[in-house]
Design a protein around this motif. Structure first.
Motif, PDB file in Angstrom:
ATOM      1  N   PHE A 189       0.845  -1.202   0.000  1.00  0.00           N
ATOM      2  CA  PHE A 189       0.000   0.000   0.000  1.00  0.00           C
ATOM      3  C   PHE A 189       0.882   1.255   0.000  1.00  0.00           C
ATOM      4  O   PHE A 189       0.573   2.250  -0.637  1.00  0.00           O
ATOM      5  CB  PHE A 189      -0.916   0.021   1.226  1.00  0.00           C
ATOM      6  N   TYR A 190       1.986   1.168   0.734  1.00  0.00           N
ATOM      7  CA  TYR A 190       2.937   2.289   0.810  1.00  0.00           C
ATOM      8  C   TYR A 190       3.470   2.607  -0.584  1.00  0.00           C
ATOM      9  O   TYR A 190       3.481   3.768  -1.017  1.00  0.00           O
ATOM     10  CB  TYR A 190       4.067   1.884   1.769  1.00  0.00           C
ATOM     11  N   ILE A 191       3.876   1.567  -1.307  1.00  0.00           N
ATOM     12  CA  ILE A 191       4.427   1.756  -2.655  1.00  0.00           C
ATOM     13  C   ILE A 191       3.367   2.350  -3.580  1.00  0.00           C
ATOM     14  O   ILE A 191       3.646   3.253  -4.370  1.00  0.00           O
ATOM     15  CB  ILE A 191       4.945   0.401  -3.215  1.00  0.00           C
ATOM     16  N   ARG A 192       2.142   1.867  -3.431  1.00  0.00           N
ATOM     17  CA  ARG A 192       1.060   2.349  -4.289  1.00  0.00           C
ATOM     18  C   ARG A 192       0.785   3.841  -4.054  1.00  0.00           C
ATOM     19  O   ARG A 192       0.690   4.627  -4.992  1.00  0.00           O
ATOM     20  CB  ARG A 192      -0.205   1.536  -3.993  1.00  0.00           C
ATOM     21  N   VAL A 193       0.678   4.216  -2.772  1.00  0.00           N
ATOM     22  CA  VAL A 193       0.384   5.622  -2.441  1.00  0.00           C
ATOM     23  C   VAL A 193       1.548   6.508  -2.879  1.00  0.00           C
ATOM     24  O   VAL A 193       1.357   7.571  -3.473  1.00  0.00           O
ATOM     25  CB  VAL A 193       0.116   5.773  -0.916  1.00  0.00           C
ATOM     26  N   LEU A 194       2.778   6.053  -2.599  1.00  0.00           N
ATOM     27  CA  LEU A 194       3.958   6.844  -2.944  1.00  0.00           C
ATOM     28  C   LEU A 194       4.046   7.029  -4.458  1.00  0.00           C
ATOM     29  O   LEU A 194       4.324   8.136  -4.943  1.00  0.00           O
ATOM     30  CB  LEU A 194       5.216   6.129  -2.420  1.00  0.00           C
ATOM     31  N   SER A 195       3.794   5.971  -5.214  1.00  0.00           N
ATOM     32  CA  SER A 195       3.865   6.067  -6.678  1.00  0.00           C
ATOM     33  C   SER A 195       2.830   7.070  -7.190  1.00  0.00           C
ATOM     34  O   SER A 195       3.128   7.886  -8.065  1.00  0.00           O
ATOM     35  CB  SER A 195       3.574   4.721  -7.338  1.00  0.00           C
ATOM     36  N   PHE A 196       1.610   6.990  -6.608  1.00  0.00           N
ATOM     37  CA  PHE A 196       0.551   7.903  -7.052  1.00  0.00           C
ATOM     38  C   PHE A 196       0.942   9.355  -6.761  1.00  0.00           C
ATOM     39  O   PHE A 196       0.873  10.216  -7.636  1.00  0.00           O
ATOM     40  CB  PHE A 196      -0.764   7.549  -6.346  1.00  0.00           C
ATOM     41  N   ASN A 197       1.383   9.602  -5.513  1.00  0.00           N
ATOM     42  CA  ASN A 197       1.737  10.975  -5.119  1.00  0.00           C
ATOM     43  C   ASN A 197       2.892  11.518  -5.949  1.00  0.00           C
ATOM     44  O   ASN A 197       2.851  12.642  -6.425  1.00  0.00           O
ATOM     45  CB  ASN A 197       2.134  11.007  -3.639  1.00  0.00           C
ATOM     46  N   LEU A 198       3.947  10.695  -6.101  1.00  0.00           N
ATOM     47  CA  LEU A 198       5.114  11.158  -6.859  1.00  0.00           C
ATOM     48  C   LEU A 198       4.748  11.365  -8.332  1.00  0.00           C
ATOM     49  O   LEU A 198       5.188  12.335  -8.944  1.00  0.00           O
ATOM     50  CB  LEU A 198       6.264  10.149  -6.738  1.00  0.00           C
ATOM     51  N   GLY A 199       3.914  10.464  -8.871  1.00  0.00           N
ATOM     52  CA  GLY A 199       3.494  10.597 -10.270  1.00  0.00           C
ATOM     53  C   GLY A 199       2.777  11.911 -10.495  1.00  0.00           C
ATOM     54  O   GLY A 199       3.068  12.642 -11.449  1.00  0.00           O
ATOM     55  N   ASN A 207      20.186  22.351 -13.098  1.00  0.00           N
ATOM     56  CA  ASN A 207      20.179  22.448 -11.630  1.00  0.00           C
ATOM     57  C   ASN A 207      18.784  22.740 -11.079  1.00  0.00           C
ATOM     58  O   ASN A 207      18.390  22.205 -10.056  1.00  0.00           O
ATOM     59  CB  ASN A 207      21.136  23.553 -11.163  1.00  0.00           C
ATOM     60  N   SER A 208      18.039  23.626 -11.795  1.00  0.00           N
ATOM     61  CA  SER A 208      16.704  23.964 -11.276  1.00  0.00           C
ATOM     62  C   SER A 208      15.756  22.771 -11.403  1.00  0.00           C
ATOM     63  O   SER A 208      14.907  22.553 -10.545  1.00  0.00           O
ATOM     64  CB  SER A 208      16.132  25.199 -11.972  1.00  0.00           C
ATOM     65  N   ILE A 209      15.923  21.982 -12.490  1.00  0.00           N
ATOM     66  CA  ILE A 209      15.090  20.782 -12.639  1.00  0.00           C
ATOM     67  C   ILE A 209      15.421  19.806 -11.508  1.00  0.00           C
ATOM     68  O   ILE A 209      14.537  19.305 -10.804  1.00  0.00           O
ATOM     69  CB  ILE A 209      15.327  20.089 -14.006  1.00  0.00           C
ATOM     70  N   LEU A 210      16.718  19.588 -11.328  1.00  0.00           N
ATOM     71  CA  LEU A 210      17.164  18.616 -10.322  1.00  0.00           C
ATOM     72  C   LEU A 210      16.720  19.032  -8.922  1.00  0.00           C
ATOM     73  O   LEU A 210      16.201  18.222  -8.150  1.00  0.00           O
ATOM     74  CB  LEU A 210      18.689  18.475 -10.379  1.00  0.00           C
ATOM     75  N   SER A 211      16.885  20.339  -8.607  1.00  0.00           N
ATOM     76  CA  SER A 211      16.530  20.764  -7.249  1.00  0.00           C
ATOM     77  C   SER A 211      15.020  20.646  -7.024  1.00  0.00           C
ATOM     78  O   SER A 211      14.576  20.255  -5.940  1.00  0.00           O
ATOM     79  CB  SER A 211      17.017  22.186  -6.976  1.00  0.00           C
ATOM     80  N   SER A 212      14.212  20.967  -8.055  1.00  0.00           N
ATOM     81  CA  SER A 212      12.759  20.839  -7.903  1.00  0.00           C
ATOM     82  C   SER A 212      12.353  19.387  -7.684  1.00  0.00           C
ATOM     83  O   SER A 212      11.548  19.069  -6.806  1.00  0.00           O
ATOM     84  CB  SER A 212      12.038  21.328  -9.161  1.00  0.00           C
ATOM     85  N   VAL A 213      12.919  18.499  -8.513  1.00  0.00           N
ATOM     86  CA  VAL A 213      12.575  17.083  -8.413  1.00  0.00           C
ATOM     87  C   VAL A 213      12.997  16.530  -7.051  1.00  0.00           C
ATOM     88  O   VAL A 213      12.230  15.849  -6.372  1.00  0.00           O
ATOM     89  CB  VAL A 213      13.235  16.280  -9.569  1.00  0.00           C
ATOM     90  N   LEU A 214      14.221  16.869  -6.634  1.00  0.00           N
ATOM     91  CA  LEU A 214      14.721  16.346  -5.355  1.00  0.00           C
ATOM     92  C   LEU A 214      13.917  16.868  -4.171  1.00  0.00           C
ATOM     93  O   LEU A 214      13.618  16.130  -3.238  1.00  0.00           O
ATOM     94  CB  LEU A 214      16.201  16.684  -5.172  1.00  0.00           C
TER      95      LEU A 214
END
Lengths: 353, 112
Positions: free
Chosen positions: A89-99, A122-129
């Motif tokens: 369930f954790y993986i499912r919720v995390l995948s949905f939220n991150l997606g 750098n701005s892409i990387l910092s936003s994603v991270l």
């Protein structure tokens, strides 16, 4: 055997779809055999309390289902944070939220790219991270708290919710016929708890987004700011979120108040449509801000593209809300399920193909 | 946590570990004769190898996926039940496991 059917339904929801029907058939047969043996020993039918006793001995539906899963992965940093019961369930919720989050980031960066705004790696990387860190932290924290609760109180569950006591929102496949009679409809307590947590996080986010606009605009917050319309609808949105929390708390205490939830739902979708109407009517949702305010013309194309994206998102949200409103009203007008005839409560689980 | 409780927990963990391996052997041995889940559980319990259903059914599925067991849904007493029996491969593995178990038993008896 309404209790047994509810128990089986709760187990079924937490099982992998491929094996669900087969496992439930066998589990159903085993529990029915045990109950029948007890009945023949007593020379009478089991009372509801005795049936509940048999099911309690079987254990928490979530834990029972977890034993059948081959996926026994866990999350551990030194000590185990999330065990095999909740891990899927954790993986499912995390995948949905991150997606969802990365879709928003991608839209913003695409808008910037199309409008000719230079995008640095750098701005892409910092936003994603940053988003990865926030989402991973929040979801992991909530799940590890639930996991600790589950480990500490494995017996704290009941069958009063629609799908059993502990329930994490996995949709049951339509093609599985468990022959579950239409018992008294109830609002799942886990649904109510999930809504309370989700709305509380949303409230916190709403409070912080005024001070930290990068929470919604990402890197574009350096040269964009929210249009005044957002400040006009801010209070109604907060009010609706608080009202939803209150509604969920009431349904947590009274899960049988399904009509109350349905009426509230009509009210909240209607209010949501009014908010969406005012938002769409505003026509502009972000404006040049920060360093860009003095060179608004240079950022006009970026502002236009971001506004277009927001426009389509708002229209989509309004359409979905309208559809939900129609569904809720239709459900309210339909006669309640409890009044309809019900099939045999003791019917065995249907045979599969 | 008191030392007594800790000792008890440790013993319980080791006891469960010891029983886990023996359970596979017990289930395979009991399924030389075809049975369905509930009667199998009762047979094992009567023989002093009680196993809870939450352990038994996943174990039966695992053994079936390893092709050591065969299963079939059949109607008995107006209800559909899943009957299990040992496969040819299961019989061969059981024979080897029994030999191994007897060898371990003999070694331990020599040491104790």
């Amino acid at each position: 055997m309404e209790l047994l059917d509810r128990y089986l339904k709760a187990v079924a929801k937490a099982l992998p779809a491929a094996q669900r029907e087969d496992i439930i058939r066998e589990l159903s047969e085993d529990i029915r055999s045990e109950m029948e043996e007890k009945e023949s020993q007593l020379g009478r039918e089991l009372t509801e309390a005795e049936q509940e006793g048999v099911l309690r001995q079987r254990g928490n539906p979530l834990l029972v289902a977890a034993r059948y899963r081959q996926d026994q992965r866990t999350l551990a940093f030194g000590r185990q944070l999330i065990g095999p019961v909740l891990f899927p369930f954790y993986i499912r919720v995390l995948s949905f939220n991150l997606g969802l989050t990365f879709a928003v980031i991608l839209t913003i960066f695409m808008a910037l790219g199309v409008s000719g705004h230079p995008i640095g790696f750098n701005s892409i990387l910092s936003s994603v991270l940053l988003q990865l860190f926030i989402q991973l932290g929040a979801v992991t924290l909530i799940f590890s708290l639930v996991d600790r609760h589950l480990a500490k109180h494995p017996d704290r569950w009941d069958l009063s919710g629609q799908g059993g006591g502990l329930w994490c929102g996995v949709k049951i496949e339509k093609n599985i016929d468990l022959h579950i009679p239409p018992d008294t409809p109830r609002v799942s307590r886990i649904d109510s708890v999930s809504i309370i947590i989700a709305c509380a996080v949303a409230l916190l986010w709403l409070t912080e987004v005024k001070t930290y606009p990068f929470l919604i605009l990402g890197p574009a917050a350096a040269f964009l700011k929210l249009a005044p319309i957002w400040y006009q609808v801010y209070f109604p949105i907060v009010l609706l979120t608080v009202a939803e929390i209150v509604r969920a708390i009431i349904n947590l205490v009274r899960p049988d108040w399904t009509r109350f939830r349905a009426i509230f739902s009509v009210f909240s979708h209607s209010a949501g449509l009014v908010v969406a109407y005012f938002l769409i009517r505003a026509g502009s949702w972000v404006v040049a801000g920060g360093s860009a305010a003095e060179h608004a013309e240079d950022y006009a194309r970026t502002v236009e593209i971001v506004n277009q994206c927001i426009y389509y998102s708002l229209v989509l949200a309004a359409v979905l809300s309208a559809v939900m409103l129609v569904i809720r009203v239709a459900a309210l007008l339909r006669p309640s399920r409890g009044q309809a005839g019900s099939p045999s409560a003791g019917a065995p689980v249907k045979e599969g193909n | 946590m008191t030392p007594g409780t800790s000792n008890h927990d440790l013993f319980e963990n080791l006891r469960l570990e010891l029983r886990r391996g023996s359970l596979v052997l017990a289930v395979l041995a009991a399924l030389r004769k075809e049975q369905y889940g509930y009667t199998l559980r009762k047979t094992l319990s009567e023989q002093g190898m009680a196993i809870d259903e939450g352990t038994l059914y996943p174990l039966l599925r695992r053994l079936e996926s390893q092709k050591l067991l065969l299963s079939e849904w059949r109607e008995e007493e107006k209800r559909n039940k899943r009957f299990y029996r040992l496969s040819a491969e299961g019989k061969s593995i059981l024979k080897q496991l029994l030999a191994e178990w007897q060898s371990i038993n003999a070694s331990l008896n020599g040491m104790l």
